[in-house]
Design a protein around this motif. Structure first.
Motif, short mmCIF file in Angstrom:
data_model
loop_
_atom_site.label_atom_id
_atom_site.label_comp_id
_atom_site.label_asym_id
_atom_site.label_seq_id
_atom_site.Cartn_x
_atom_site.Cartn_y
_atom_site.Cartn_z
N GLU A 125 1.06 -1.17 -0.01
CA GLU A 125 -0.02 -0.02 -0.34
C GLU A 125 1.42 0.94 0.14
O GLU A 125 1.64 1.10 0.68
CB GLU A 125 -0.33 0.13 1.25
N THR A 225 -2.32 -1.89 -4.00
CA THR A 225 -3.16 -0.66 -3.12
C THR A 225 -2.89 0.75 -3.40
O THR A 225 -2.09 1.21 -2.35
CB THR A 225 -4.41 -0.74 -1.86
N ARG A 228 -4.87 2.67 0.62
CA ARG A 228 -4.99 2.22 2.02
C ARG A 228 -6.59 2.08 3.19
O ARG A 228 -7.53 1.26 3.63
CB ARG A 228 -3.85 1.77 2.96
#
Length: 322
Positions: A125, A225, A228
Motif C-alpha cells: 500500500e 492498493t 489503504r
C-alpha cells in the motif's frame, strides 16, 4: 571434409525436425572434432554458442509455459520480469521486509517441516508510482518464477455477476502453478462495503477472503492498493505482511534519476534539487529524467546539466499538482 559435411547435414535435418537435443549434440561433436584438430578457439566458440542457445531456449520455454490458457487467459497477464532487488529504490526498512519474504520463501521447505508457514500473502500500500508493482516483479525475478497480474477493475466490470467463480479460477492457478500473483488496483475489490452485506460486492469480497485464507505458500499473492484507508478492515488480518510505500526523499530521488540517466548524468550535480523533486513519485522522477535526457540528445549533446533537470522536474510537478 567429408566428416564436416556429414555433421552439417545432420544438423540441418535436426533443425528441420525441431530436434534441438540432437542439433546441440551434433554441434558439440563438431566442437570436439575441431579441438582435436587444434582449432581450440573455434571449438570454444561453438561450445559457447550451444550454451547460450540452450539458456535462451529455457527462458522462452518457461515464458511459454507461464502463459495462461482458456478462461484464465481473460483474467490474468503473465510476464517473466528481470528486475533485481538492488534496482528497487526504497527505505531500508521496506527493503528489509522484502528480503525477509524472499528468505522465508527460499527456506519454505525447512519452515514447513517445522510447522511454520512462510510469508506469502502481502498487502502493498502507498501512493501511485512508488514501487508496488516493481516489488512484485522483484519477487518474481529473485525467486525465478512467473508474475501473473490480475486487473481487478476490469475483472469486476467485465464479469460482474460471475466474479466469484472467476476468482476461484485465479486461485486454482495460484495453487497449481508457482508464481507471484499481483492483484493490481486492489481497492476495486477490497473497499469497505459497510451497509452492503447482502450485495454482490460483499459476496465477492468474502469469496476473496476465503480463497486467500486457503492459499498455498508455494505462490505469493500480492494485493496492491493506493488507498489503504478505504480497505475493509477484515482484509488486514488475512495478510502475512503489510508493506508500506512512500514518496522518495531527496536522496532517493537522486538515485532514481541517476539510475535512469546512466552516463548522461556522469558529471551532473544534483545537490539541492529537493525543492524540485519533493512530492514526485519514483515513476514521475523517471519520466522527468527521460524528458531531460531526450532534450539533451536532440540538441546533439551527451551530458544532462542541472538546468535540464530543473526544467523537466518543474514540468512534472506542474502536471502532477494541477
Amino acid at each position: 571434409m567429408a566428416g564436416n559435411g556429414r555433421h552439417v547435414a545432420a544438423m540441418v535435418r535436426s533443425h528441420a525436425a525441431g530436434d534441438d537435443a540432437n542439433f546441440y549434440s551434433v554441434a558439440l561433436q563438431v566442437a570436439a572434432r575441431e579441438a582435436k584438430a587444434g582449432h581450440h578457439v573455434l571449438a570454444n566458440d561453438i561450445k559457447k554458442a550451444v550454451d547460450a542457445s540452450r539458456e535462451q531456449k529455457t527462458v522462452r520455454e518457461i515464458t511459454m509455459l507461464a502463459q495462461p490458457r482458456g478462461e484464465l487467459a481473460d483474467l490474468v497477464q503473465a510476464t517473466y520480469p528481470d528486475v533485481r532487488l538492488r534496482e528497487l529504490v526504497a527505505p531500508t526498512d521496506l527493503v528489509s521486509q522484502i528480503k525477509r519474504v524472499l528468505a522465508e520463501q527460499r527456506q519454505r521447505s525447512n519452515l514447513l517441516e517445522h510447522g511454520f508457514t512462510p510469508a506469502h500473502r502481502l498487502l502493498l500500500e502507498g501512493p501511485p508510482g512508488t514501487g508496488k508493482t516493481m516489488t512484485a516483479a522483484v519477487l518474481a525475478t529473485e525467486l525465478a518464477v512467473p508474475m501473473f497480474t490480475v486487473r481487478l477493475d476490469s475483472l469486476l466490470s467485465k464479469f460482474m455477476g460471475e466474479t466469484a467463480s472467476k476468482l476461484r479460477l485465479v486461485f486454482d492457478a495460484v495453487a497449481g502453478r508457482r508464481g507471484v500473483y499481483l492483484f493490481d488496483e486492489f481497492d476495486a475489490l477490497g473497499a469497505d462495503r459497510s451497509g452492503n452485506d447482502v450485495g454482490e460486492a460483499r459476496r465477492i469480497l468474502n469469496s476473496f477472503l476465503m480463497f486467500l485464507e486457503e492459499t498455498s505458500s508455494e505462490s505469493l499473492v500480492c494485493a496492491a492498493t493506493n488507498h489503504r484507508s478505504i480497505l475493509d478492515r477484515a482484509l488486514f488480518r488475512r495478510f502475512d505482511a503489510v508493506l508500506t510505500y512512500s514518496l522518495p526523499d531527496a536522496r532517493q530521488a537522486t538515485i532514481v534519476m541517476k539510475a535512469r540517466l546512466g552516463t548522461l548524468a556522469r558529471n551532473t550535480s544534483m545537490a539541492g534539487l529537493g525543492q524540485y523533486t519533493s512530492g514526485l513519485s519514483h515513476a514521475e522522477l523517471v519520466k522527468a529524467a527521460e524528458s531531460a535526457a531526450k532534450a539533451v540528445l536532440m540538441r546533439g549533446e551527451k551530458q544532462v546539466d542541472r538546468d535540464d533537470l530543473i526544467i523537466a522536474l518543474s514540468s512534472r510537478r506542474q502536471a502532477s499538482f494541477d
